[in-house]
Design a protein around this motif. Structure first.
Motif, PDB file in Angstrom:
ATOM      1  N   ARG A  23      50.949  35.213  40.068  1.00  0.00           N
ATOM      2  CA  ARG A  23      49.777  35.388  40.927  1.00  0.00           C
ATOM      3  C   ARG A  23      48.561  35.027  40.080  1.00  0.00           C
ATOM      4  O   ARG A  23      48.447  35.450  38.929  1.00  0.00           O
ATOM      5  N   ILE A  25      44.418  35.124  39.404  1.00  0.00           N
ATOM      6  CA  ILE A  25      43.323  36.065  39.652  1.00  0.00           C
ATOM      7  C   ILE A  25      41.998  35.430  39.241  1.00  0.00           C
ATOM      8  O   ILE A  25      41.908  34.795  38.196  1.00  0.00           O
ATOM      9  N   ASP A  44      42.733  37.466  44.413  1.00  0.00           N
ATOM     10  CA  ASP A  44      43.992  36.993  43.849  1.00  0.00           C
ATOM     11  C   ASP A  44      44.728  36.151  44.872  1.00  0.00           C
ATOM     12  O   ASP A  44      44.531  36.274  46.069  1.00  0.00           O
ATOM     13  N   GLU A  79      49.173  36.740  36.503  1.00  0.00           N
ATOM     14  CA  GLU A  79      50.078  37.889  36.453  1.00  0.00           C
ATOM     15  C   GLU A  79      51.485  37.430  36.808  1.00  0.00           C
ATOM     16  O   GLU A  79      51.683  36.765  37.829  1.00  0.00           O
TER      17      GLU A  79
END
Length: 107
Positions: A23, A25, A44, A79
């Motif tokens: 992910r 961000i 995000d 992430e």
């Protein structure tokens, strides 16, 4: 704004043991150091599968009040997550979840 062109995750994102998705961000923060206050906005992306399938472009827009008289920090991060039984769990390691200040706009 964070703009990522269409890409192949298996070729362009470092693989992390146990991770099935990533992910992206984008965070923007205006910090008033004198008054110990701040304004922040965090966006995000959707989870991106770490596969050989071509992924569509990703565009994230983060916004704070215009014309603030404080330094504005732009932060970008990645992430890693693992999907288990339809749920996403973050990979809990600081070495594989990079985040960096990419720009500081000083007034």
């Amino acid at each position: 704004q964070l703009a990522i062109d269409a890409f192949n995750p298996s070729e362009e994102i470092p693989q992390v043991e146990g991770a099935t998705h990533v992910r992206f961000i984008l965070a923007t923060a205006a910090v008033d150091f004198g008054n110990q206050s701040y304004e922040v906005d965090v966006k995000d992306s959707a989870d991106v599968e770490l596969s050989a399938l071509e992924q569509a472009a990703i565009n994230l827009d983060s916004a704070i009040s215009a014309d603030l008289p404080h330094p504005v920090f732009i932060v970008v991060g990645v992430e890693y997550h693992q999907e288990v039984n339809g749920h996403m769990y973050p990979i809990q390691t600081k070495t594989h979840n990079p985040m960096a200040i990419v720009e500081v706009d000083k007034v």
